[in-house]
Design an enzyme around this catalytic site. Structure first.
Site, PDB file in Angstrom:
ATOM      1  N   LYS A 126      34.077   3.240  13.057  1.00 46.71           N
ATOM      2  CA  LYS A 126      34.839   2.946  14.338  1.00 46.71           C
ATOM      3  C   LYS A 126      36.256   2.518  14.304  1.00 46.71           C
ATOM      4  O   LYS A 126      37.096   3.024  14.922  1.00 46.71           O
ATOM      5  CB  LYS A 126      34.200   1.558  15.458  1.00 46.71           C
ATOM      6  CG  LYS A 126      32.631   2.291  15.375  1.00 46.71           C
ATOM      7  CD  LYS A 126      32.496   3.101  16.540  1.00 46.71           C
ATOM      8  CE  LYS A 126      31.243   3.259  17.302  1.00 46.71           C
ATOM      9  NZ  LYS A 126      30.097   3.486  16.180  1.00 46.71           N
ATOM     10  N   LYS A 161      31.918  -0.595  23.033  1.00 45.81           N
ATOM     11  CA  LYS A 161      30.784  -0.250  22.112  1.00 45.81           C
ATOM     12  C   LYS A 161      30.679  -1.059  20.965  1.00 45.81           C
ATOM     13  O   LYS A 161      31.856  -1.712  20.657  1.00 45.81           O
ATOM     14  CB  LYS A 161      31.069   1.265  21.544  1.00 45.81           C
ATOM     15  CG  LYS A 161      32.414   1.797  21.224  1.00 45.81           C
ATOM     16  CD  LYS A 161      32.388   3.082  20.965  1.00 45.81           C
ATOM     17  CE  LYS A 161      33.626   3.624  20.470  1.00 45.81           C
ATOM     18  NZ  LYS A 161      33.885   5.116  20.251  1.00 45.81           N
ATOM     19  N   ARG A 211      32.549  17.054  17.014  1.00 45.72           N
ATOM     20  CA  ARG A 211      32.309  16.887  15.590  1.00 45.72           C
ATOM     21  C   ARG A 211      33.239  18.119  14.947  1.00 45.72           C
ATOM     22  O   ARG A 211      32.754  19.249  14.814  1.00 45.72           O
ATOM     23  CB  ARG A 211      31.138  16.610  15.057  1.00 45.72           C
ATOM     24  CG  ARG A 211      30.884  16.730  13.807  1.00 45.72           C
ATOM     25  CD  ARG A 211      31.765  15.408  13.170  1.00 45.72           C
ATOM     26  NE  ARG A 211      31.156  14.207  13.638  1.00 45.72           N
ATOM     27  CZ  ARG A 211      29.904  13.453  13.466  1.00 45.72           C
ATOM     28  NH1 ARG A 211      29.132  13.952  12.397  1.00 45.72           N
ATOM     29  NH2 ARG A 211      29.880  12.375  14.267  1.00 45.72           N
ATOM     30  N   ARG A 226      29.232  18.115  21.445  1.00 47.27           N
ATOM     31  CA  ARG A 226      28.201  17.481  21.874  1.00 47.27           C
ATOM     32  C   ARG A 226      28.397  17.055  23.160  1.00 47.27           C
ATOM     33  O   ARG A 226      29.095  16.252  23.587  1.00 47.27           O
ATOM     34  CB  ARG A 226      27.755  16.309  20.917  1.00 47.27           C
ATOM     35  CG  ARG A 226      27.750  16.712  19.379  1.00 47.27           C
ATOM     36  CD  ARG A 226      27.758  15.774  18.559  1.00 47.27           C
ATOM     37  NE  ARG A 226      29.001  15.308  18.482  1.00 47.27           N
ATOM     38  CZ  ARG A 226      29.428  14.350  17.902  1.00 47.27           C
ATOM     39  NH1 ARG A 226      28.837  13.614  16.999  1.00 47.27           N
ATOM     40  NH2 ARG A 226      30.806  13.861  17.887  1.00 47.27           N
ATOM     41  N   ARG A 234      26.897   9.803  27.265  1.00 39.33           N
ATOM     42  CA  ARG A 234      27.093   9.974  25.622  1.00 39.33           C
ATOM     43  C   ARG A 234      26.575  11.437  25.592  1.00 39.33           C
ATOM     44  O   ARG A 234      25.684  11.910  26.023  1.00 39.33           O
ATOM     45  CB  ARG A 234      25.956   8.952  25.174  1.00 39.33           C
ATOM     46  CG  ARG A 234      26.322   7.453  25.095  1.00 39.33           C
ATOM     47  CD  ARG A 234      25.259   6.602  24.612  1.00 39.33           C
ATOM     48  NE  ARG A 234      24.014   6.974  25.211  1.00 39.33           N
ATOM     49  CZ  ARG A 234      22.696   6.341  25.042  1.00 39.33           C
ATOM     50  NH1 ARG A 234      22.673   5.418  24.250  1.00 39.33           N
ATOM     51  NH2 ARG A 234      21.666   6.516  25.604  1.00 39.33           N
ATOM     52  N   ASP A 274      35.455  12.881  15.291  1.00 39.54           N
ATOM     53  CA  ASP A 274      35.017  13.064  16.643  1.00 39.54           C
ATOM     54  C   ASP A 274      36.163  12.963  17.610  1.00 39.54           C
ATOM     55  O   ASP A 274      37.018  12.150  17.679  1.00 39.54           O
ATOM     56  CB  ASP A 274      34.082  11.936  16.942  1.00 39.54           C
ATOM     57  CG  ASP A 274      32.863  11.974  16.186  1.00 39.54           C
ATOM     58  OD1 ASP A 274      32.529  12.881  15.436  1.00 39.54           O
ATOM     59  OD2 ASP A 274      31.875  10.911  16.345  1.00 39.54           O
ATOM     60  N   GLU A 282      36.438   8.568  16.635  1.00 40.98           N
ATOM     61  CA  GLU A 282      35.752   7.814  15.409  1.00 40.98           C
ATOM     62  C   GLU A 282      35.909   8.693  14.292  1.00 40.98           C
ATOM     63  O   GLU A 282      36.373  10.043  14.426  1.00 40.98           O
ATOM     64  CB  GLU A 282      34.240   7.964  15.576  1.00 40.98           C
ATOM     65  CG  GLU A 282      33.651   6.823  16.754  1.00 40.98           C
ATOM     66  CD  GLU A 282      32.536   6.664  16.610  1.00 40.98           C
ATOM     67  OE1 GLU A 282      31.769   6.981  15.735  1.00 40.98           O
ATOM     68  OE2 GLU A 282      31.790   6.069  17.707  1.00 40.98           O
ATOM     69  N   ASN A 284      33.808   9.572  10.912  1.00 44.29           N
ATOM     70  CA  ASN A 284      32.557   9.285  10.324  1.00 44.29           C
ATOM     71  C   ASN A 284      32.653   9.788   8.850  1.00 44.29           C
ATOM     72  O   ASN A 284      33.083  10.858   8.599  1.00 44.29           O
ATOM     73  CB  ASN A 284      31.489  10.384  10.809  1.00 44.29           C
ATOM     74  CG  ASN A 284      31.162   9.733  12.520  1.00 44.29           C
ATOM     75  OD1 ASN A 284      30.295   9.235  12.756  1.00 44.29           O
ATOM     76  ND2 ASN A 284      32.154  10.141  13.190  1.00 44.29           N
TER      77      ASN A 284
END
Length: 320
Positions: A126, A161, A211, A226, A234, A274, A282, A284
């Site tokens: 994050k 979040k 992604r 997504r 979400r 992301d 984000e 990852n």
């Protein structure tokens, strides 16, 4: 090449979509040897080396009832392997943190590890975006509920979040009416004891939380969007989102080319950026996924791109 995967239990893999499985399958196809262990199998003792209770495996048809069979089990030093791939899924908890220290000790003893343990610690998924303010939307990181109220007043529609969430867990949206903002804040920040992230809601989420994969500093030309389903905010696949593979947009390329080389310089062979609309949300690095979904829908063999980069990185490390 002899590859050790530090991962979740093999028996828990869903091989129809698991990215680590896709890596293993491509590595075996090229004739590389595969072994696996879990972080709990790592150990070190003074006078010795970082070791793990390792299972050497060979992949087989899942029609036999199990997708792998064990060819050997042994307690082995990590430096015995050509490369160690850290593929343990989040959460990034204390045990994950301790595992990175053991893996870093293994590096000092001669092991090659990706993603590099120090880089894993330095890039919480994050908070890693804070380094790239030109590529993110309005974002607040705080424990202070008054600051959250102020941020909501400024932006009206926000997402809250936890910093240690995964798969969309613990994400809340609060609209202009501010309904339940106080209760949600208390839940996430534990009455001021935990830090949370607050971001302006991006309506482009309706078109997908993309992604974007970066391997060896270079973008994969397709992303996985997504898309939230029904009334869900979400897009995470774990939260029921639908994954649709798409070519990278011009903005996606811009982001990936700006961030990718910097991440690779730090030893992040694989990162998943992301992107919602024009903004990074984000980065990852623990065990980025979506290889199989992109490959199945586009024919772009992401696992092959990854193993190409892994082989090239090992050759480069031996010439330095």
């Amino acid at each position: 090449m002899n590859i050790l995967f530090v991962a979740d239990p093999l028996e828990s893999f869903k091989i129809s979509k698991d990215t680590t499985y896709a890596m293993m399958r491509e590595a075996q196809r090229r004739g590389h040897q595969i072994a696996a262990c879990e972080p709990r199998h790592l150990s070190w003792e003074r006078g010795g080396l970082v070791r793990a209770q390792v299972r050497s495996i060979a992949l087989q048809s899942a029609a036999s009832g199990q997708w792998f069979h064990v060819t050997q089990e042994a307690l082995l030093p990590l430096q015995d392997f050509d490369v160690v791939l850290m593929r343990k899924d989040p959460p990034f908890d204390s045990e994950y943190f301790y595992a990175t220290h053991l893996l870093e000790q293994a590096e000092r003893e001669g092991a090659t590890v990706f993603n590099k343990p120090r880089a894993l610690r330095d890039h919480p998924e994050k908070l890693a975006i804070l380094e790239f303010p030109d590529h993110i939307g309005p974002t607040l990181v705080t424990r202070d509920p008054d600051e959250i109220v102020r941020f909501h007043g400024e932006h009206q529609d926000i997402i809250l979040k936890p910093l240690d969430g995964m798969g969309g867990m613990g994400i809340f949206r609060v609209g202009p009416d501010g309904l339940n903002l106080g209760s949600i804040t208390e839940t996430l920040n534990r009455h001021g004891s935990q830090t949370v992230m607050v971001q302006r809601f991006l309506p482009e989420i309706a078109d997908g939380d993309k992604r974007v994969l970066v391997i060896g500093g270079r973008p994969v030309p397709f992303c996985l969007a997504r898309i939230p389903q029904g009334s869900e905010v979400r897009g995470n696949l774990a939260a029921g989102g639908r994954g649709v593979a798409r070519p990278l947009s011009e903005r996606d390329w811009e982001i990936a080319r700006a961030l990718g080389p910097k991440l690779w310089e730090r030893g992040l062979l694989l990162a998943g950026i992301d992107v919602i609309g024009a903004y990074v949300t984000e980065i990852n690095v623990t065990s980025p996924t979506c290889f199989q979904e992109i490959t199945d829908q586009t024919g772009c063999d992401v696992a092959a791109i990854f193993v190409d980069a892994l082989e090239a990185a090992l050759v480069e490390s031996k010439t330095v």
